[in-house]
Design a protein around this motif. Structure first.
Motif, PDB file in Angstrom:
ATOM      1  N   PRO A 165      32.441  34.484  28.694  1.00  0.00           N
ATOM      2  CA  PRO A 165      31.890  35.292  29.800  1.00  0.00           C
ATOM      3  C   PRO A 165      32.646  35.121  31.111  1.00  0.00           C
ATOM      4  O   PRO A 165      32.827  36.097  31.855  1.00  0.00           O
ATOM      5  N   THR A 166      33.086  33.902  31.420  1.00  0.00           N
ATOM      6  CA  THR A 166      33.847  33.692  32.650  1.00  0.00           C
ATOM      7  C   THR A 166      35.153  34.478  32.625  1.00  0.00           C
ATOM      8  O   THR A 166      35.525  35.117  33.617  1.00  0.00           O
ATOM      9  N   ILE A 167      35.843  34.463  31.492  1.00  0.00           N
ATOM     10  CA  ILE A 167      37.109  35.201  31.372  1.00  0.00           C
ATOM     11  C   ILE A 167      36.863  36.697  31.473  1.00  0.00           C
ATOM     12  O   ILE A 167      37.526  37.415  32.244  1.00  0.00           O
ATOM     13  N   ARG A 168      35.898  37.188  30.715  1.00  0.00           N
ATOM     14  CA  ARG A 168      35.640  38.640  30.675  1.00  0.00           C
ATOM     15  C   ARG A 168      35.213  39.161  32.047  1.00  0.00           C
ATOM     16  O   ARG A 168      35.707  40.200  32.509  1.00  0.00           O
ATOM     17  N   LEU A 169      34.287  38.475  32.696  1.00  0.00           N
ATOM     18  CA  LEU A 169      33.748  38.988  33.954  1.00  0.00           C
ATOM     19  C   LEU A 169      34.703  38.763  35.130  1.00  0.00           C
ATOM     20  O   LEU A 169      34.645  39.502  36.115  1.00  0.00           O
ATOM     21  N   THR A 170      35.579  37.771  35.036  1.00  0.00           N
ATOM     22  CA  THR A 170      36.638  37.654  36.042  1.00  0.00           C
ATOM     23  C   THR A 170      37.582  38.851  35.942  1.00  0.00           C
ATOM     24  O   THR A 170      37.947  39.460  36.955  1.00  0.00           O
ATOM     25  N   THR A 171      37.958  39.191  34.731  1.00  0.00           N
ATOM     26  CA  THR A 171      38.805  40.370  34.514  1.00  0.00           C
ATOM     27  C   THR A 171      38.120  41.632  35.015  1.00  0.00           C
ATOM     28  O   THR A 171      38.726  42.453  35.726  1.00  0.00           O
ATOM     29  N   LEU A 172      36.845  41.787  34.661  1.00  0.00           N
ATOM     30  CA  LEU A 172      36.094  42.973  35.074  1.00  0.00           C
ATOM     31  C   LEU A 172      35.969  43.048  36.591  1.00  0.00           C
ATOM     32  O   LEU A 172      36.156  44.115  37.197  1.00  0.00           O
ATOM     33  N   GLY A 173      35.649  41.915  37.234  1.00  0.00           N
ATOM     34  CA  GLY A 173      35.468  41.908  38.678  1.00  0.00           C
ATOM     35  C   GLY A 173      36.723  42.311  39.429  1.00  0.00           C
ATOM     36  O   GLY A 173      36.664  43.089  40.399  1.00  0.00           O
ATOM     37  N   ILE A 174      37.871  41.811  38.995  1.00  0.00           N
ATOM     38  CA  ILE A 174      39.125  42.149  39.674  1.00  0.00           C
ATOM     39  C   ILE A 174      39.493  43.610  39.440  1.00  0.00           C
ATOM     40  O   ILE A 174      39.952  44.308  40.351  1.00  0.00           O
ATOM     41  N   ARG A 175      39.233  44.107  38.243  1.00  0.00           N
ATOM     42  CA  ARG A 175      39.580  45.500  37.952  1.00  0.00           C
ATOM     43  C   ARG A 175      38.623  46.489  38.611  1.00  0.00           C
ATOM     44  O   ARG A 175      38.953  47.669  38.726  1.00  0.00           O
ATOM     45  N   GLN A 176      37.469  46.017  39.049  1.00  0.00           N
ATOM     46  CA  GLN A 176      36.524  46.897  39.734  1.00  0.00           C
ATOM     47  C   GLN A 176      36.803  47.012  41.228  1.00  0.00           C
ATOM     48  O   GLN A 176      36.134  47.784  41.913  1.00  0.00           O
ATOM     49  N   VAL A 177      37.765  46.273  41.735  1.00  0.00           N
ATOM     50  CA  VAL A 177      38.131  46.397  43.151  1.00  0.00           C
ATOM     51  C   VAL A 177      38.635  47.820  43.396  1.00  0.00           C
ATOM     52  O   VAL A 177      39.514  48.301  42.668  1.00  0.00           O
ATOM     53  N   PRO A 178      38.091  48.529  44.378  1.00  0.00           N
ATOM     54  CA  PRO A 178      38.504  49.924  44.618  1.00  0.00           C
ATOM     55  C   PRO A 178      40.004  50.062  44.792  1.00  0.00           C
ATOM     56  O   PRO A 178      40.650  49.269  45.495  1.00  0.00           O
ATOM     57  N   SER A 179      40.556  51.083  44.164  1.00  0.00           N
ATOM     58  CA  SER A 179      42.005  51.281  44.199  1.00  0.00           C
ATOM     59  C   SER A 179      42.509  51.598  45.603  1.00  0.00           C
ATOM     60  O   SER A 179      43.645  51.245  45.956  1.00  0.00           O
ATOM     61  N   ASP A 180      41.660  52.258  46.423  1.00  0.00           N
ATOM     62  CA  ASP A 180      42.131  52.578  47.776  1.00  0.00           C
ATOM     63  C   ASP A 180      42.347  51.320  48.610  1.00  0.00           C
ATOM     64  O   ASP A 180      43.234  51.274  49.481  1.00  0.00           O
ATOM     65  N   LEU A 181      41.548  50.264  48.331  1.00  0.00           N
ATOM     66  CA  LEU A 181      41.732  49.009  49.057  1.00  0.00           C
ATOM     67  C   LEU A 181      43.022  48.311  48.633  1.00  0.00           C
ATOM     68  O   LEU A 181      43.752  47.763  49.466  1.00  0.00           O
ATOM     69  N   THR A 182      43.287  48.310  47.338  1.00  0.00           N
ATOM     70  CA  THR A 182      44.525  47.686  46.865  1.00  0.00           C
ATOM     71  C   THR A 182      45.751  48.459  47.351  1.00  0.00           C
ATOM     72  O   THR A 182      46.781  47.864  47.687  1.00  0.00           O
ATOM     73  N   GLU A 183      45.642  49.803  47.417  1.00  0.00           N
ATOM     74  CA  GLU A 183      46.749  50.606  47.929  1.00  0.00           C
ATOM     75  C   GLU A 183      46.983  50.334  49.406  1.00  0.00           C
ATOM     76  O   GLU A 183      48.129  50.287  49.876  1.00  0.00           O
ATOM     77  N   ALA A 184      45.877  50.129  50.140  1.00  0.00           N
ATOM     78  CA  ALA A 184      46.022  49.807  51.556  1.00  0.00           C
ATOM     79  C   ALA A 184      46.689  48.451  51.736  1.00  0.00           C
ATOM     80  O   ALA A 184      47.537  48.269  52.629  1.00  0.00           O
ATOM     81  N   ALA A 185      46.318  47.488  50.894  1.00  0.00           N
ATOM     82  CA  ALA A 185      46.945  46.169  50.967  1.00  0.00           C
ATOM     83  C   ALA A 185      48.438  46.263  50.661  1.00  0.00           C
ATOM     84  O   ALA A 185      49.261  45.607  51.323  1.00  0.00           O
ATOM     85  N   ASP A 186      48.784  47.071  49.669  1.00  0.00           N
ATOM     86  CA  ASP A 186      50.203  47.266  49.359  1.00  0.00           C
ATOM     87  C   ASP A 186      50.940  47.930  50.526  1.00  0.00           C
ATOM     88  O   ASP A 186      52.082  47.578  50.839  1.00  0.00           O
ATOM     89  N   ALA A 187      50.266  48.887  51.172  1.00  0.00           N
ATOM     90  CA  ALA A 187      50.897  49.600  52.287  1.00  0.00           C
ATOM     91  C   ALA A 187      51.177  48.668  53.465  1.00  0.00           C
ATOM     92  O   ALA A 187      52.160  48.863  54.198  1.00  0.00           O
TER      93      ALA A 187
END
Length: 279
Positions: A165-187
């Motif tokens: 559960p720790t592995i699965r939900l860590t993966t899920l939590g990171i992948r649920q981060v909104p893409s616009d926020l990650t794109e802003a961080a990259d920008a």
């Protein structure tokens, strides 16, 4: 024509013997480390007077959840103390904390790698499925072979059973981060490590804590099974009551496990919420 039987059992036995012969020192080092961690937790939990631990647990429950859970914590732990299962309950808690600690240290990095690498996730997913569906008793056999009897094989079995559960939900939590926020961080020129530490992990904390909660509950469910291979604690009382058909003792010991499970569950559940309300 009869289909010849694949000698899978012999192959596995030979693999276990090979590992025992060539990696015995490594397994012995792991056993010593796990026993040291468990005994350190026991030294703290058994060295502090029971009433002080009850008071601290109640204050923590009040701070994390509300006064109702704090009251339940006080009454539940006082009941365990009155029934005479305090020392064994603390031993059980030491096993659970050790298994949960190892699961978190190993599980979160694996979950992060799984979230960032689809090929790795495709490999690790069937492994996690296998770990969660294989009967827990099966883990005891290689654990005994590699780590002998005692707390070490019990902790290792708990980690294998509880880490998914720790592995699965860590993966899920990171992948649920909104893409616009990650794109802003990259920008803004964030490095992958900066993006992970300052953006993805903080937003994924509630989901990760849900995985930690499930890991703790699954670790606690292994206490009875672990008692079959020498792990001490309330599980040993439950197992002894089952083998001797003592219903009363079994109920008392089981009640101690239930109280401990509820307290740990409510406290860790509260960490999943971004805002705590007091009822």
């Amino acid at each position: 024509m009869a289909i010849p039987k694949i000698p899978l059992d012999r192959w596995i036995d030979q693999a276990v013997l090979w590992l025992e012969e060539h990696l015995g020192t490594f397994f012995n080092g792991i056993r010593i480390l796990i026993e040291a961690i468990v005994h350190s937790f026991e030294w703290v939990l058994l060295g502090i007077p029971a009433l002080i631990i009850i008071l601290l647990a109640a204050l923590l429950a009040y701070r994390l959840v509300n006064w109702k859970i704090a009251l339940f914590t006080v009454l539940g732990l006082l009941l365990i103390l009155n029934l005479g299962y305090w020392d064994h309950t603390m031993m059980t808690l030491a096993l659970v904390l050790t298994a949960a600690l190892i699961s978190i240290i190993l599980g979160i990095p694996i979950g992060i790698l799984s979230a960032s690498n689809m090929k790795f996730q495709n490999v690790i997913t069937p492994v996690l499925d296998f770990m969660q569906t294989m009967p827990a008793f099966v883990y005891l056999l290689p654990a005994i072979s590699f780590f002998s009897l005692g707390v070490a094989p019990g902790v290792i079995s708990s980690v294998i059973f509880a880490i998914p559960p720790t592995i699965r939900l860590t993966t899920l939590g990171i992948r649920q981060v909104p893409s616009d926020l990650t794109e802003a961080a990259d920008a803004f020129g964030s490095t992958p490590m900066q993006k992970l530490i300052k953006l993805e992990l903080p937003l994924a904390v509630p989901t990760i804590m849900a995985g930690v909660n499930q890991t703790i509950m699954l670790s606690l469910s292994m206490v009875v099974i672990s008692s079959m291979i020498g792990a001490q604690g309330v599980g040993a009382d439950v197992y002894r009551a089952v083998t001797q058909t003592k219903v009363g003792i079994g109920f008392e010991a089981g009640l101690a496990v239930v109280i401990l499970a509820i307290v740990l569950d409510r406290m860790t559940q509260s960490l999943m919420k971004t805002k705590k309300g007091r009822g």
